[in-house]
Design a protein around this motif. Structure first.
Motif, short mmCIF file in Angstrom:
data_model
loop_
_atom_site.label_atom_id
_atom_site.label_comp_id
_atom_site.label_asym_id
_atom_site.label_seq_id
_atom_site.Cartn_x
_atom_site.Cartn_y
_atom_site.Cartn_z
N MET A 287 0.83 -1.20 0.00
CA MET A 287 0.00 0.00 0.00
C MET A 287 0.86 1.26 0.00
O MET A 287 0.58 2.22 -0.71
CB MET A 287 -0.94 -0.01 1.21
N ALA A 288 1.93 1.23 0.78
CA ALA A 288 2.83 2.39 0.83
C ALA A 288 3.48 2.63 -0.53
O ALA A 288 3.64 3.77 -0.96
CB ALA A 288 3.90 2.18 1.91
N THR A 340 8.53 -3.81 -9.25
CA THR A 340 9.77 -3.03 -9.15
C THR A 340 9.59 -1.77 -8.32
O THR A 340 10.56 -1.22 -7.79
CB THR A 340 10.27 -2.66 -10.55
N GLU A 341 8.35 -1.28 -8.20
CA GLU A 341 8.11 -0.08 -7.40
C GLU A 341 8.49 -0.30 -5.94
O GLU A 341 8.80 0.67 -5.22
CB GLU A 341 6.65 0.37 -7.51
N LEU A 342 8.47 -1.54 -5.49
CA LEU A 342 8.86 -1.82 -4.11
C LEU A 342 10.32 -1.46 -3.86
O LEU A 342 10.65 -0.86 -2.83
CB LEU A 342 8.63 -3.30 -3.79
N ASP A 347 13.33 3.19 0.37
CA ASP A 347 13.64 4.13 1.45
C ASP A 347 12.40 4.87 1.94
O ASP A 347 12.22 5.11 3.14
CB ASP A 347 14.70 5.14 0.99
N TYR A 348 11.56 5.25 0.98
CA TYR A 348 10.31 5.93 1.33
C TYR A 348 9.40 5.04 2.16
O TYR A 348 8.83 5.47 3.17
CB TYR A 348 9.60 6.37 0.05
N ILE A 349 9.27 3.79 1.75
CA ILE A 349 8.41 2.85 2.48
C ILE A 349 8.91 2.66 3.90
O ILE A 349 8.14 2.69 4.87
CB ILE A 349 8.34 1.49 1.75
N VAL A 350 10.21 2.47 4.05
CA VAL A 350 10.80 2.26 5.37
C VAL A 350 10.54 3.48 6.26
O VAL A 350 10.15 3.35 7.43
CB VAL A 350 12.31 1.99 5.26
#
Length: 881
Positions: A287-288, A340-342, A347-350
Motif C-alpha cells: 500500500m505504501a 519493481t516499485e517496491l 527508502d520511502y516505504i521504510v
C-alpha cells in the motif's frame, strides 16, 4: 508433483498466456483510478472494469495480469486461520469480446495439466447447473470424466454484481489434496467445507446482461474473466497446508520468528501473532508503495489499522524496539522482481512505516496498560461489556482504533458498548476546541496533570455549596506546573475541595471566580482530569495567584441555575417521551449547557407535530405542578426497587445518586438539579432531528433561554406585522390573504405564459423534420419549467402522429430537457432515456428515463443548442439502425 516457487508460478502463468496472444500488463496500483465504488483494488478484474463495460477500448482484446489486491473484509480473521489474507496476488486472463468458453477452458486445462503437470485424476471441475454447454466442453473436448464434473447452483457458480448489468455462469477448477486433508465424511466431495478439495481457479463466462425485470439477455460480445489466487496455487504446488508456508510468506514468517526469538508451530497463540505480522507488513508495504498514507479515514485508515495491529502483535511476541523496517526488506526482496516499485521506493516505504510505528509506540504501551486495567475491572465485577467512555478514552487519548479495542476484548470473551462510543465521539467533535484534560491529548502520551501527585484528589461539595474557601493545591498552564500566575495568563487550578461541577454526564462544567488576597481568576470551565482531580480552567484577570494560597471558590450561580434548569428538564423530557412515543425510548446521549439542552434518544422515525406538541405539554404540566426534586444516595439494588432509570451502558458503583422529581421521574444521575420543577419556568422544543440510524435528537430551551426564544419570535412577528401593515393578532389572516392574492397572480401568469407558449408552438411546428419516415421535433422554448415543458411535449407529440419530440428550456440559470416518443417510434428503435441521458451531459447534468418518455436537468445554459444537436444525432442513429 513438481514444486515451483511463487515467483516461478507467476512467471509461468503470465508467459503461458502471452504465448496465447494475450497482452501482458503489470499490476495496477491498489488505489483505484477513477473508480469511486472501491476503496482499494480487491480483484484482478477491478482495474479492467472500463474495458468490460465498454467505457474504454482495451489495448488488446486479450490481456493477462497478476494483480496485487487488498481485501479488508477479513481483517479480523487474519491470523486466526491459516488461509485468510489481506494482501494477495490474483492471476487472471481476460477476453474483451474475443474468445469465449472453449478457448478459456482449453487453455486453463492445458496450463494445469501440461505446464503445472497436475495429475488429471486429482482434478475436478464445478459447472453451473444450467450451463450444459460448459459441461460438454469439459467432458467432450478436455476428456474430464463425468464423475469429476460437479453441477452447482446459482449461489456457487453464477457471477453477478448488483441487480442489473453484465453477469454469467462460472466454472471452477478443484484439486484433490488427498484424504489427509479431508473430514472423513463418506459424502466428502467437491464443495465440502473441509480442506481436501481446494478450489484454485475460477473461470467466469460473462455472457448475459441482466435487466431490471430480472431477465437475462445475451451480450453481443461475451467476455472472459478468470481469477486464480497465486498464494493458494503456490501452497497447492508446494504441498504445504497453509499460504503462510509458501516460500515468499515463509521468508517473512521466519524473519518475524527470528526477531521475536520464537518458533512457528509450537503455540496457537504465538502462531496467530506471527501470521498477523506476516500478512500486515506485506499489505502495508504494498500500500505504501502505491502512495497510501496512514490516516484516520478511508484507505489511510485501513493502512493505519494494519500497521497498528502488526505492532501490537509484535509486542505480544516480545519484540522490542522498532521492527517493521527490518521486515520491509524481506517483503521487498521477495517481490521486487515483479513489483519493481517496491525496490524503487524502498527508502520511502521504510521511513513511512517507521514514523507510523514510532507514533504508535509512543502511546501503545500506556494504552495497553489502561485497557488491561479495564479488563481486570470487568472480570472482577463479572461484567462483559466495556463502556463507551472508556473505549473512547482509549481511542482519543492513546490512539487506539475502536476495532483494535474490540478485537482485544473479543480475545478475552468481552464486548464493547459501541453506541456509547459513538455518543462520546459526537460530544468530542462539539467540544474539540475547548476540550482539556483527558480528551485533549491529540496523540500525546502524557499531559501536565500526569506530573501532579496521585495523592491529590478533589472533593466536590457543590450540590449544597456554591462558595467555599480552599487552597490552590496545584497551578498549571497547559504545558507545565507553575508556582504562580500573573494577570493575563491562562491557568488551570486544582484544589482538594471545590463547589464547581466538573463537566460530565453531558452537563457542562461550572464557571465562576477564584479569588485570593492578591489576585482573581475568571473560571470559564471545569473538567475532571487524571486521578480524581477537578481542573478549573480560566484566566488571571487581576493581580497574581500562587500555589498554596487560600482562595475563595465561587460558582456563577446564575449560569449554574440555567444549567440546572436544562438538566432537570431532560429528566422530565425523557419520561414524557416514554409516555408519548413508547417504552423503547432510552437516552442515547445528552449535552446540557446554560443556554440549551440537547437530548439524544432511541427511536426509529421522526416525531409528528402532534407528538412534539404532546411531549412539550406534558413537561410544562410537570413544571406547573411544582414537583419537589429530591436526591438520595443508596445502593444500586435499592435504586432499582424505586424504579430509577439508569443511563444505557453506564457503569455504576455500589452507591448511586437518585434524583426523584415528585415520583414522576426517578433517575440515577450525578449532575446538578433544581429543588422544584417550577424553577424551570417554561420548556420549549426548538428542533427534532435524526442523528444516526435509530437515534433522534431533541434540542430545547428553558427559563431565560425560553424567554429569549419567545422574545426573538415576537420580534419577528412584530416585523411581519409592520411589513403587512396589520396588527399582531391579525397577521395570520393578513398573510393568508396575501398568499391567496399571490396564487391568483401566479395563475394569471401561467395563463398568459400558456397563451404565449401556444402562439410560440405554432411557429415551432414549422421546425418539424422527418427521419426514416418519422416526424422529429427538436427545439428550444423560452423560460419554461419542467412541468410546462412536459405539457408542451404532450401537445407536440399529439400533433406529430408518429415521431419523437425533444424540447429544452432555460429558466433561473437551469436547463430542462424533455424527450417523448410515440409507440411506433419506440418500436422502430427510439429510446428517450438514452437520448436525454447523453444530451443532458452536454449541459452538465444527469438523468434519463423510459424509452417513451425521459427528462433531466443541467446547469450550463450556454450549451443548450449543442445539447439539442446531440439529441438530433442520437435520434438519427436510433432510427437508421
Amino acid at each position: 508433483m513438481k514444486q515451483f516457487s511463487l515467483n516461478e508460478l507467476r512467471e509461468m502463468y503470465l508467459s503461458f498466456f502471452e504465448s496465447k496472444g494475450h497482452l501482458r500488463k503489470k499490476s495496477f496500483p491498489v488505489v483505484p483510478q477513477n473508480d469511486n465504488s472501491l476503496l482499494l483494488i480487491n480483484a484482478g478484474m477491478a482495474p479492467l472494469k472500463p474495458y468490460f463495460t465498454g467505457q474504454e477500448v482495451p489495448p488488446s482484446k486479450r490481456m493477462t495480469t497478476c494483480q496485487k489486491c487488498i481485501r479488508t473484509g477479513d481483517i479480523e480473521n487474519i491470523g486466526k486461520t491459516a488461509r485468510h489474507l489481506t494482501c494477495f496476488e490474483m492471476l487472471g486472463n481476460f477476453s474483451f469480446g474475443d474468445y469465449f468458453k472453449e478457448e478459456a477452458i482449453s487453455w486453463a486445462w492445458e496450463f494445469v495439466t501440461k505446464v503445472l503437470e497436475l495429475p488429471e485424476d486429482r482434478l475436478f471441475v464445478s459447472v453451473y447447473e444450467e450451463d450444459q454447454p460448459t459441461a460438454k466442453i469439459w467432458h467432450d473436448k478436455m476428456g474430464v470424466p463425468e464423475d469429476h464434473i460437479v453441477f452447482m447452483g446459482k449461489e456457487d457458480n453464477f457471477w453477478e454484481v448488483g441487480v442489473t448489468g453484465p453477469c454469467g455462469p462460472c466454472s471452477e477448477i478443484y484439486f484433490d489434496r488427498g484424504p489427509e486433508y479431508g473430514c472423513d465424511s463418506p459424502t466428502c466431495s467437491v464443495g465440502c467445507d473441509c480442506d481436501r478439495y481446494m478450489e484454485f481457479w475460477n473461470l467466469v463466462f460473462t455472457q448475459f446482461d441482466r435487466q431490471e425485470d430480472g431477465t437475462y439477455l445475451p451480450l453481443p460480445n461475451p467476455n472472459i474473466d478468470t481469477g486464480m489466487g497465486l498464494e493458494r496455487l503456490a501452497a497447492m504446488m508446494q504441498g504445504v497446508s497453509s499460504v503462510f508456508d509458501v516460500d515468499t510468506f515463509k521468508a517473512i514468517r521466519n524473519h518475524v520468528c527470528a526477531l521475536a526469538n520464537v518458533k512457528y508451530g509450537e503455540s496457537d497463540k504465538t502462531d496467530m501473532s506471527i501470521r498477523v505480522i506476516t500478512d500486515h507488513i506485506r499489505s502495508a508495504t504494498f500500500m505504501a508503495s502505491d502512495g497510501v498514507l496512514p490516516s484516520n479515514e478511508g484507505r489511510g485508515y485501513v493502512m493505519r489499522r494494519l500497521i497498528r495491529r502488526a505492532v501490537r502483535h509484535g509486542k505480544l511476541l516480545g519484540i522490542e524496539g522498532l521492527f517493521l523496517k527490518e521486515l520491509v526488506k524481506t517483503v521487498v526482496d521477495n517481490s521486487k522482481h515483479e513489483y519493481t516499485e517496491l525496490e524503487d521506493k524502498f527508502d520511502y516505504i521504510v521511513k513511512l512505516l517507521t514514523v507510523e510505528e514510532e507514533n504508535f509506540n509512543k502511546t501503545i504501551e500506556q494504552g495497553l496498560s489502561i485497557l488491561n486495567g479495564y479488563i481486570e475491572e470487568l472480570e472482577a465485577k463479572g461484567e462483559k461489556v466495556l463502556g463507551g467512555e472508556a473505549s473512547f478514552k482509549l481511542y482519543d487519548t492513546y490512539g487506539f482504533p475502536i476495532d483494535l479495542t474490540s478485537e482485544i476484548l473479543e480475545e478475552k470473551g468481552l464486548g464493547i458498548d459501541e453506541e456509547g462510543f459513538k455518543a462520546e465521539m459526537e460530544a468530542q467533535r462539539k467540544r474539540a476546541r475547548e476540550a482539556r484534560g483527558e480528551t485533549n491529548y491529540s496523540g500525546r502520551d502524557k499531559n501536565v496533570y500526569d506530573e501532579l501527585p496521585n495523592t491529590l484528589t478533589t472533593e466536590f461539595v457543590g450540590y449544597k455549596e456554591l462558595e467555599v474557601e480552599s487552597t490552590i493545591d496545584a497551578l498549571t498552564t497547559d504545558e507545565a506546573i507553575v508556582s504562580e500566575a500573573t494577570e493575563g495568563m491562562a491557568v488551570n487550578i486544582i484544589s482538594k475541595v471545590t463547589p464547581f461541577y466538573a463537566e460530565s454526564g453531558g452537563q457542562m462544567g461550572d464557571s465562576g471566580t477564584i479569588t485570593t488576597a492578591n489576585g482573581t481568576v475568571e473560571v470559564t470551565n471545569t473538567t475532571k482530569v487524571v486521578g480524581g482531580k477537578f481542573a478549573h480552567h480560566g484566566k488571571v484577570v487581576a493581580g497574581t495567584v500562587k500555589q498554596g494560597e487560600t482562595a475563595t471558590f465561587k460558582v456563577n450561580s446564575t449560569l449554574r441555575l440555567d444549567s440546572a434548569r436544562n438538566h432537570s428538564a431532560t429528566h422530565l423530557l425523557q419520561k414524557a417521551l416514554r409516555e408519548v412515543v413508547g417504552g423503547h425510548v432510552e437516552q442515547a446521549g445528552s449535552n446540557v449547557t446554560n443556554e440549551r439542552l440537547r437530548f439524544d434518544y432511541t427511536h426509529f422515525e421522526a416525531l409528528t407535530a402532534e407528538q412534539i406538541e404532546r411531549v412539550e405539554a406534558i413537561v410544562n404540566e410537570k413544571v406547573l405542578e411544582a414537583l419537589d426534586i429530591t436526591t438520595m444516595e443508596t445502593s444500586i439494588d435499592e435504586a432499582r426497587k424505586l424504579g430509577a432509570m439508569a443511563l444505557f451502558g453506564e457503569k455504576y458503583g455500589e452507591v448511586v445518586r437518585v434524583v426523584d422529581m415528585g415520583r414522576y421521574s426517578i433517575e440515577l444521575c450525578g449532575g446538578t438539579h433544581l429543588v422544584n420543577t417550577a424553577q424551570i419556568g417554561t420548556f420549549k422544543i426548538v428542533s427534532e432531528t435524526g442523528v444516526a440510524s435509530g437515534v433522534r435528537r431533541i434540542e430545547a430551551v428553558t427559563g431565560r433561554g425560553a424567554i429569549h426564544y419567545y422574545q426573538a419570535i415576537e420580534k419577528e412577528l412584530n416585523e411581519v406585522a409592520k411589513l403587512t401593515k396589520t396588527k399582531k393578532d391579525a397577521v395570520a389572516k393578513k398573510v393568508e390573504h396575501i398568499l391567496a392574492e399571490s396564487k391568483e397572480i401566479q395563475r394569471e401568469n401561467e395563463r398568459i405564459k400558456a397563451e404565449m407558449a401556444k402562439a410560440e408552438a405554432e411557429n415551432i411546428l414549422d421546425e418539424i423534420g422527418e427521419v426514416a419516415g418519422f416526424k422529429v421535433l427538436v427545439a428550444e422554448l423560452p423560460a419554461m419549467d419542467m412541468n410546462g415543458l412536459r405539457n408542451m411535449g404532450d401537445t407536440f407529440k399529439d400533433k406529430l402522429g408518429e415521431g419523437v419530440v425533444v424540447l429544452a428550456s432555460c429558466m433561473d440559470e437551469k436547463v430542462s430537457l424533455v424527450g417523448m416518443a410515440t409507440n411506433g417510434a419506440v418500436n422502430a428503435g427510439i429510446h428517450c432515456g438514452n437520448i436525454i441521458k447523453t444530451s443532458v451531459a452536454v449541459v452538465g447534468g444527469g438523468g434519463g428515463g423510459r424509452p417513451n418518455m425521459a427528462q433531466a436537468g443541467g446547469k450550463d445554459v450556454t450549451k443548450v443548442k449543442e445539447a439539442l444537436e446531440t439529441a438530433k444525432e442520437i435520434i438519427n442513429q436510433q432510427l437508421n439502425k
